[in-house]
Design an enzyme around this catalytic site. Structure first.
Site, PDB file in Angstrom:
ATOM      1  N   SER A 165      -9.458  -1.198   7.444  1.00 14.78           N
ATOM      2  CA  SER A 165      -8.961  -1.064   6.072  1.00 14.78           C
ATOM      3  C   SER A 165      -8.187  -2.235   5.500  1.00 14.78           C
ATOM      4  O   SER A 165      -7.843  -2.218   4.318  1.00 14.78           O
ATOM      5  CB  SER A 165      -8.094   0.179   5.957  1.00 14.78           C
ATOM      6  OG  SER A 165      -8.913   1.304   5.901  1.00 14.78           O
ATOM      7  N   LYS A 168       0.844  -1.196   0.000  1.00 15.04           N
ATOM      8  CA  LYS A 168       0.000   0.000   0.000  1.00 15.04           C
ATOM      9  C   LYS A 168       0.879   1.245   0.000  1.00 15.04           C
ATOM     10  O   LYS A 168       1.896   1.293   0.706  1.00 15.04           O
ATOM     11  CB  LYS A 168      -0.880  -0.038   1.248  1.00 15.04           C
ATOM     12  CG  LYS A 168      -1.897   1.077   1.362  1.00 15.04           C
ATOM     13  CD  LYS A 168      -2.743   0.849   2.626  1.00 15.04           C
ATOM     14  CE  LYS A 168      -3.823   1.883   2.816  1.00 15.04           C
ATOM     15  NZ  LYS A 168      -4.640   1.614   4.026  1.00 15.04           N
ATOM     16  N   SER A 191      -9.508   1.235   3.307  1.00 13.37           N
ATOM     17  CA  SER A 191      -8.770   2.078   2.409  1.00 13.37           C
ATOM     18  C   SER A 191      -7.720   1.333   1.583  1.00 13.37           C
ATOM     19  O   SER A 191      -7.209   1.886   0.611  1.00 13.37           O
ATOM     20  CB  SER A 191      -8.067   3.179   3.206  1.00 13.37           C
ATOM     21  OG  SER A 191      -7.172   2.615   4.149  1.00 13.37           O
TER      22      SER A 191
END
Ligand code: GLN
Length: 481
Positions: A179, A80, A155
């Site tokens: 997330s 990420k 997310s």
């Protein structure tokens, strides 16, 4: 080598050792897949080709010498884009860091690479990890490969989509209020949030420091355990990282789960839960019973306060953490006649709407006169939520819940109503506030073929047990109920 081959960590290891494939070929193959699919999915923001091929060459060198291979040798991974990577752009899904290149590697990434993993690139995410659908990224939404036209969850949407679409074998995401688990559930793959402090946060760009955690996505629970075994453990660079003994998660993963007491909280099966999600999670619990777990009904009475508590604490911490993006130290600067104008314009141009909303909310909750009424009170309720779990774990070994109250929703469906979006975090923010480890595993699909996730939560530092239950569930066919 077929372009859709479903590699796992152990099949990569076997193929490299048997010289059926080289790390270089595998890297080529994955970059080829990304090239073909990323324009449609938007899962990757930046590729790190130089770094990947250098690592692949090092792994191929070990194979040529007949040396023993490190644990993740040649395994293509994605991370990420809130994790710092030396020399590779780190945007946090924000315009304010569009051209920011980190000066050092996050510990979790350094550990993966030291174990031989090949870093393909950085994945799309909600801006500064704020969101539940990946629609808050300054670089556009991500498509859900398991449910076209739907959000991949957020997310860490890019990390989940990359693994679900076979553009990486495993990936890292971060979880502050759900997330990792929620995008895992929406994309139909397992995903784990470790205990707070278990994985070093060094090099993770902070959103809410008392909640942020790093954890893996994979196709199998075993691969989650493999990655977790590499990234877990004390780090002198993170003062909140815990120095506690670490079992071998992979060696223990097949231990039997029969006799385990599984708590099912009444509050998580009340109004607001989509009936199709309920049906699948109930089927998942029934399967756990079939393999020998004992179902116990429990209460987590402060659940109703979790969303409000989380959104006060997370925004308060975010408002403080994001003060550093001022046009002076990092990334974007919009020049102006005075210093204060420069700050204002930089932040106005650099941050998206959700980030601004949270900075305002958090600043308000921390301001004098309101601090006691909001922030302090939220901290007290946080303790009550943690106490609910501690009491429940006096009776049960793990707790099983839906991961999200709804299946993946349509892109654009909820963007106009942030509160509605926040409410979907109800089953994940509780474990976040309490610092507990939790894994989301797929438990079948709705009649519309939308993935459903089931969450298994354990006491602090019980990842071994959580992984055993998840693995037993997977082996009993639970992913495809
Ligand atoms: N959806 C939650 C939020 O928007 C959780 C985000 C996260 O875990 N990073 O804050």
């Amino acid at each position: 080598m077929s372009a859709s081959a479903n590699w796992t960590i152990s099949s990569v290891r076997d193929a490299l050792t048997a010289k059926k494939v080289s790390a270089r070929e595998l890297t080529d193959d994955y970059f080829g897949r990304i090239e073909r699919k990323n324009s449609e999915l938007n899962a990757f923001l930046t590729l790190s080709k130089d770094r990947a091929y250098k690592q692949a060459a090092a792994v191929d060198g070990l194979v040529a010498k007949g040396s023993s291979l490190p644990r993740l040798a040649g395994v293509p991974i994605a991370v990420k884009d809130v994790l710092s990577t030396e020399g590779v752009r780190t945007t946090c899904g924000s315009k304010i860091l569009e051209n920011y290149t980190a000066l050092y590697d996050a510990t979790a990434i350094a550990r993966l690479e030291a174990a031989g993993a090949v870093l393909l690139g950085k994945t799309n995410c909600d801006e500064f990890a704020m969101g539940s659908s990946n629609e808050n990224s300054a670089y556009g939404a991500v498509q859900n490969p398991a449910a076209p036209g739907r959000v991949p969850g957020g997310s860490s949407g890019g990390s989940a989509a990359a693994v679900a679409a076979n553009l990486a074998v495993v990936s890292l995401g971060t979880d502050t209020g759900g997330s990792i688990r929620q995008p895992g559930a929406y994309c139909g793959i397992p995903a784990m949030m470790p205990t707070y402090g278990r994985v070093s946060r060094y090099g993770l760009v902070a959103f809410a420091s008392s909640l942020d955690r790093i954890g893996p996505f994979a196709q199998t629970v075993r691969d989650i355990a493999e990655v977790f075994s590499v990234i877990a453990g004390w780090d002198q660079n993170d003062s909140t990282s815990a120095n506690v003994p670490r079992p071998d998660y992979v060696a223990d993963i097949d231990k039997p789960v029969s006799g385990m007491r599984i708590g099912v909280p009444d509050e998580y099966f009340a109004a607001g839960l989509d009936p199709e999600v309920r049906t699948k999670v109930e089927a998942g619990i029934a399967l756990l019973e079939k393999i020998g777990c004992k179902r116990v009904s429990i209460r987590l009475p402060h659940t109703d306060y979790a969303i409000a508590t989380y959104y006060i604490i997370a925004t308060a911490e975010a408002s403080s953490n994001l003060a550093r993006y001022d046009g002076v130290r990092y990334g974007l600067r919009t020049n102006a006649a005075t210093l204060s104008d420069m700050y204002r314009k930089t932040r106005r141009n650099g941050f998206g709407a959700e980030v601004k909303r949270r900075i305002m909310l958090g600043t308000y909750a921390l301001s004098s006169g309101y601090y006691d009424a909001y922030y302090l009170r939220a901290q007290k309720v946080r303790s009550l939520i943690a106490r609910d779990f501690a009491e429940a774990f006096g009776q049960v070994d793990a707790i099983v819940t839906p991961t999200s109250p709804v299946p993946p929703f349509k892109l654009g469906e909820r963007t106009a109503d942030p509160l509605q979006m926040y409410l979907a975090d109800i089953y994940t923010v509780t474990g976040s506030l309490a610092g507990l480890p939790a894994i989301s595993v797929p438990c079948g699909k709705t009649p519309e073929k939308l993935p459903v996730g089931m969450q298994i939560v354990g006491p602090h530092f019980s990842e071994g047990r959580v992984l055993q239950i998840a693995n037993a569930f997977e082996r009993a066919g639970g992913f495809a109920i």
